[in-house]
Design an enzyme around this catalytic site. Structure first.
Site, PDB file in Angstrom:
ATOM      1  N   SER A 174     -45.040  45.258 -35.235  1.00  0.00           N
ATOM      2  CA  SER A 174     -44.338  46.538 -35.139  1.00  0.00           C
ATOM      3  C   SER A 174     -43.275  46.701 -36.215  1.00  0.00           C
ATOM      4  O   SER A 174     -42.627  45.732 -36.624  1.00  0.00           O
ATOM      5  CB  SER A 174     -43.638  46.654 -33.772  1.00  0.00           C
ATOM      6  OG  SER A 174     -44.569  46.560 -32.731  1.00  0.00           O
TER       7      SER A 174
ATOM      8  N   HIS B 155     -42.198  48.814 -26.129  1.00  0.00           N
ATOM      9  CA  HIS B 155     -42.970  47.611 -25.795  1.00  0.00           C
ATOM     10  C   HIS B 155     -42.319  46.814 -24.660  1.00  0.00           C
ATOM     11  O   HIS B 155     -43.014  46.215 -23.841  1.00  0.00           O
ATOM     12  CB  HIS B 155     -43.167  46.735 -27.034  1.00  0.00           C
ATOM     13  CG  HIS B 155     -44.121  47.325 -28.029  1.00  0.00           C
ATOM     14  ND1 HIS B 155     -45.461  47.432 -27.772  1.00  0.00           N
ATOM     15  CD2 HIS B 155     -43.929  47.858 -29.265  1.00  0.00           C
ATOM     16  CE1 HIS B 155     -46.071  47.995 -28.822  1.00  0.00           C
ATOM     17  NE2 HIS B 155     -45.157  48.259 -29.747  1.00  0.00           N
TER      18      HIS B 155
END
Lengths: 504, 504, 504, 504
Positions: free
Chosen positions: D336, D434
């Site tokens: 990410s 997340h």
């Protein structure tokens, strides 16, 4: 009975073969050895090539056991495909030469059957038919079975299409003069024709919802008016456009022949208005503005399917499709390029120049105007100026010159399309295609393709081949059988102007 | 009506054409060029039949123009199809006879080419190949083109499949002895073989989610173990079952050959446990209970595709499909009926009775037991009792008799399957099919089909043909080329018991 | 401000609530304990039931953290579904009672917010809106979240539809009078209405090519004119018929509401001609014979979707579909049964008999004819004969009686449909459905359903509700808002005959 | 224009509405019944706006007739959609303001019901529930019905999604402070949440065979690592990659949220190796090299679905999908970006500079090295050099500097992700996403995104959020409820280094 007629035939036409005895003697003399030239050494070849072929190409079963033979294992086909793909160009040629020579027809058996067929004792019909059937069977090249079996494995049909493309390239590049290679090509073409029979093809309409894979191919294959980008592509499958392709169950995701259609009010006389104009990209189709279907591009995608008629059938199917979507649609026409016109014209001018004629091509008045418009340097003949102008596309920059040349180029082009022949058929391949399909040579259009490419190829002229649905059968037969071109008054008028000028 | 005239014609040809000499004379008198005997009056035929054929069957283009000929209009094909369908059985025969006789091969041209081929002057390879190619081309019956064109119109392929079914029926019913009809059949079979080449077939799994139209057909076509109702059908496509079919793009919605598979723990020895047990109808498959795939029914649906190998390929494809679904599956086997065993046995008993032997078939002890179990009336020989018992399936009602007969029937059946031959191949068609595919004759199963039909056909015995995947190629070749049957010890043991008893 | 109006409202209408202090006091008194009646012991219940509910029904997050709460694990939903399915009918009732009582709205919080909302100090708009939003949020029953989460797991939506069917059955069978159960039902209906919103439904045309699974369900669900066998079913999806269903992404393979349509020349007046006539089974539709679309059966398949409007939308969508397929189609009508007419009539006759009237129903002349036709035994009044005749369907056997009764039954039936009301709307549910949709009560048809069932239910009479597309909106509003029934002259004529006779 | 007037209105509301008393007085003067303050002049508005709204927004039916009301004609919805689309941005704001103010909740009725609810006389459960239900019903804004009806017409759901995007923009741009607009937004979000409930979403795998329309959108929507061209796109759906999207039946062809996955041997620490390496474009996947699934990009495509949880569910579904395709796959992780790290760092440095601290951030040794590496001009403090280096990405050009900065930036970044909070949750939105899903903050990767963008945004650092499937539920709950971040030792180690240095 048969042999009776044959003998009479022999007597009358073959002359020297008077006696069956002689015939038989001749045949007996031709023992196997005498056919030795069939194994003319082709080339050293890839090591192992012979072994591979010997292993994978099964012998032709005897006529009696032909229905009792197990198919060879699939691994044979896969091995051949793998092996062939691993070869470079030269080794491919070598392999195909070997295959076609050493695994072809068994000529001895064929000869024996020919003798049998001519036997005057043969008196009953059933026997004649049976000998003919044996002959037919034994005229099958041994490699034909391999090709059939390859078609059954996954990816096999595509492999064979590509292999035929190789064959065609070998033949056209004169890499081999071998008659066997031509035979192999003929055999493969025959098989492909059965497999790609129209009943087995699927018509697909291509839209922006079609798989990306297919659209990318449509884009790549477009040869007539190259697709510039994805917006361009989206346009060609969007409103007021139709894009159709034939696909085949054995070659999924592979368009075989692609037809682009524009839906217009009138029969288009300009290609840029079709492929460049994006105004309608998001508009909704107004069915009242759709009276005509313009076939503006048709592309075959598989070199290996040359000679397997697809385009013709595609146009027919699409016409039916469009008629069911737009019941009142009445005008069907191509808007076609004229590849080769410019170079033909250049050749013509060169020749005229050489032969010192040239004056025939243009009228005196026209030559004068060309001279004036080009400020031809004294001494340099106008024909040279003209050649140069056309070679460089310079003439398009001058309106005056354009005006002068329009009637000249139009009548020359009409003649090129209508009058220039090859074996009696239209020299221009696009014309030949549409005329075979039964279209009428309908209208030449000035300033129809103003792209650099269009000007370079055909002085910007394009032509409509129009499909009058009631007449296509008749036209097609007339053309194919009698080599008669059906053309409109406009075209015939231009042709006759050309003839008058050229004193043809 | 027609057949009447045909039969009359046949009779006269059989009876009166006794003297070939006469015939020959007659023929010689006729102009060779006219080949008039081909138009041996078949019958007056349907009015207009000749006109229709003359109109729709285009002549074969010359070899030179073969690629230059326009396809005939689609309307020709449609007219033929429509006309043919409108005919009754007899007129169909008449039409096909005419078609095959009057629109077949041009024998004269063929003969001339045969002469040319034999010309000793012909010494260069390219010319030989070209003459062969011309010969091949001219051996094409004129009607082949019509068939090709029919395949291209909608429904055309199905029409041709059905037309071939008619041809096969004509041939097998001896309605015509015509060699031309057989030629037409051969030509059509060749075409169908290309069109139904495996590469063009699609494997479909049939489930309860499949279209009703297809499931109804699956139900109707099931010939081996008839489907009784829709629940039964649902079961056959439900859990622990697989049903696969080949379909073809040109015959949508039409399964061509259907294979039913049961997924079991062990190799099944009983068909009722497969087609009658509904416990699992709504259960979920437990993959741990699936070790074997039992092919318990395979049906071809199209009479017109006889001889076009499909079933063999379907089994192979299904094996691959199952292996990918169940990677650990190791046992593949049929559970097959033995049609014809009972009637073969009846014949055998009759013959033995006639020949006064019979004692060989059963041991003395066995005969005694049969007598006791049946209370045979004195004087009536046991062999008659046995025949009657088997004809009526009565023996199944007595446990004692069953016990007596089991070893007898099992060894007779083993012999029937293994030892009885036709032209060297297994007489039993189901055995022949699986042995050609390379299966092993693996196990005879007593009490395997206890349905009335099963008892009547094969005394309730069924057989597993097992597919050992590593050996099928080898087995298939052994069988087809050397007529060797691969069998298990059980089968071979039973066979040798039979031989010992029969003193073979 | 708000509280100002509220206070005024209090003053004027609630009277006794004069002081905020009082209000607050009252609220404070209502401590949690005072809501104890909510946990009125429902029943011992399945052991572990409480534990399961406590585990799987997450508490409602606070208003502030409502967007910050993780969804409960999927296993909660699965556990609940599994648990519920394992229960018998009684335990299900027990579970649903507990769920609806103990996991509903938190009434205390709601009351507190109501107090807050009424606070006269509340002066700014944003605060009012926010308190309202909190109130709205806290009026959400705790179990609503569970229902939402269940909808997200596979098969969850179908589970909830079936659960609602249970709820409806509980309510209609009076198994529980619980207001909480009704609340749960309302909440679930609200959710289902969102999920089955028309935008999320898919219109599918059902044909013989549709999956067998769906066709089997179509057959099972057909409640109006039962499907007898698969040929019958094939007919209903074949030529001159259309069958449409709404399906939903979350319930694949499950038709939710099914509409059968016959395509006819004129508006049908007889159902047997639609469901019994098989002449057209294999015919091709002749579009020129199709002027009318007759909706002859509409069935909802999911009891749990009661009150979720689907049928209405299905008819509208189908009309649009048919208009696009048949642009010139102009007549849309139902051919509908009249369930309940016979029993209503029986009731009417009983009552008249009891009240000694009865003479009003038929004219004197009619009574006489009935007497004559039935040979009524003296003393037994004609009304009894009539009741018996209708109860037994005997009258249909006598042509004379039929002729006598036709005008009588027709006008009674017209009145039943037009004049009998429940809460102001048509008593007959089929009539009510079509009138809500905006149809016109168009034509009563004598001898329209001659099946035993048809005669028993409605003396063989059927009715067309006709959809005049331009008027359906207006009619629908008139009916729903003003309870006005739009009817044709035929119907109104019959009604007025009835009224005249009955002296209404 | 409009915004001008709005701003003016805002200004006056801020400046002049200082005296609530005045306002209140004004309001009290107005008749309570009229609730006139709701029509606070928003703006003159588009002529006809009021009329349109009055026409298309039906009044809320009374509670009693709520199930008896016909749906408004579809034309209402279409008119509103058409009208709204024809408006410019400012008129849209004006329309939405009017809609939300004048067609919202009927506060008077709500208040009355609140009073009723508080009535101490109310003591029976059924009545309480009923009043609550009425309250709930009357808390429905009148416009909710309009929204529901719009969802039912073709394109309606997409229209509402886009309308919500407008609302969100209005709210975030502070174009309106209206609480009504926020209410409208909340209502619409609630509806969308139901319609986009996971049970109604369809998971689609996107490949090169997917429709071009979808792939083009996938390409346009990719926000994380922009797609450069079609080859790049082909790569992202090719071998060793997976691309999944949720779609919805009511928005065909529209991916709602897209997840890109790379299939790798180990957990990737570098994005260029995923999005730039094309070696594998035509290769076949080797399943033995696939141990990890790296989620390297997730994009929501519909601004209007903000707050409707989709991404979370998509990841879960994809994990299940991958597990079924690769049963042995054990590692699931994101790779990410860390948007905002660089600007956060700049802010931090500025602040430290201002506060004269700064020395805490780096150790003395580190400061020295920075000075040396940068040849800081005397007098210019190292902190300024550092700020400039980072702002310009200059530091990446010097290996020495890179080496010096690596430990510094890594521990700062770890802190940024782990320690910086907003309302107790991770400040960084990607981290927050997340962590909500239950992932573990697993590994910071140096030199992970070396693109200019990557360096500019996060000094080239990326982070893996790893999904340990057994722990995601627990982690998610811990995070959402207790705000606890689960992190690996690497991350915690870096965090503690930061804390030591910063003397936190």
């Amino acid at each position: 009975m048969i042999s009776h007629s044959v003998v009479r035939a022999l007597r009358s036409s073959v002359r020297c073969w008077r006696h069956r005895a002689v015939l038989r003697a001749a045949l007996e003399a031709s023992d196997v050895g005498s056919w030795r030239w069939y194994s003319t050494p082709v080339r050293g070849g890839f090591p192992g090539m012979e072994e591979v072929l010997a292993r994978v190409v099964a012998p032709l079963p005897s006529y009696e056991t032909r229905d009792k033979s197990p198919p060879p294992p699939e691994s044979n086909s896969l091995e051949f495909m793998h092996f062939y793909r691993s070869l470079d160009r030269e080794d491919k040629l070598s392999l195909l030469s070997k295959l076609s020579q050493d695994f072809g027809v068994d000529h001895k058996t064929v000869s024996e059957l020919a003798v049998k067929l001519l036997d005057t004792q043969l008196r009953d019909q059933a026997t004649v038919l049976q000998v003919e059937d044996r002959l037919r069977y034994n005229l099958t090249p041994r490699y034909k079975q391999l090709l059939s079996h390859i078609s059954r494995v996954e990816g096999g049909v595509k492999f064979l299409v590509d292999l035929r493309a190789d064959l065609l390239e070998i033949i056209s590049s004169k890499a081999s003069e071998s008659a066997h290679i031509r035979d192999l090509n003929g055999t493969l073409k025959g098989l492909l024709s059965e497999w790609f029979s129209v009943g087995l093809l699927r018509l697909e309409r291509i839209t922006w919802q079609s798989p990306c894979e297919i659209l990318q191919k449509i884009s790549q294959y477009e040869a007539v008016h190259p697709v510039r980008n994805w917006t361009d592509l989206k346009r060609r499958v969007g409103p007021y456009r139709r894009c159709y392709a034939f696909t085949h169950a054995a070659m999924p995701g592979e368009p075989l022949v692609v037809l682009h259609v524009a839906l217009t009010e009138d029969i288009s006389n300009n290609i840029q208005s079709i492929v460049r104009e994006f105004a309608t990209l998001d508009s909704e189709e107004d069915v009242n503005k759709i009276n005509s279907a313009i076939f503006y591009s048709i592309s075959s995608t598989q070199a290996g399917l040359q000679g397997v008629e697809l385009g013709n059938y595609l146009i027919k199917r699409v016409v039916r499709e469009l008629q069911s979507e737009f019941p009142h649609m009445a005008q069907f026409s191509s808007l076609s390029p004229i590849p080769g016109f410019s170079s033909w014209l250049q050749g013509l001018l060169s020749q005229y120049r050489k032969e010192g004629r040239g004056s025939d091509l243009l009228s005196e008045q026209e030559w004068k105007e060309v001279e004036q418009a080009t400020d031809s340097t004294p001494g340099s003949p106008a024909v040279d100026s003209l050649r140069k102008l056309i070679a460089t596309s310079e003439w398009t920059r001058s309106e005056r010159l354009s005006a002068v040349l329009e009637p000249v180029l139009m009548r020359l082009c009409a003649w090129y399309l209508y009058g220039e022949k090859r074996r009696g058929f239209a020299l221009n391949p696009v014309a030949n295609f549409h005329l075979q399909n039964g279209a009428t040579m309908w209208r030449l259009n000035w300033h129809a393709d103003t792209s650099p490419r269009g000007v370079a190829n055909s002085c910007g002229i394009m032509v409509n081949y129009r499909y009058f649905l009631n007449e296509t059968s008749k036209n097609s037969a007339l053309y194919l059988q009698n080599k008669v071109i059906t053309a409109s008054e406009q075209v015939l008028g231009l042709v006759s102007q050309y003839q008058k000028n050229s004193k043809l």
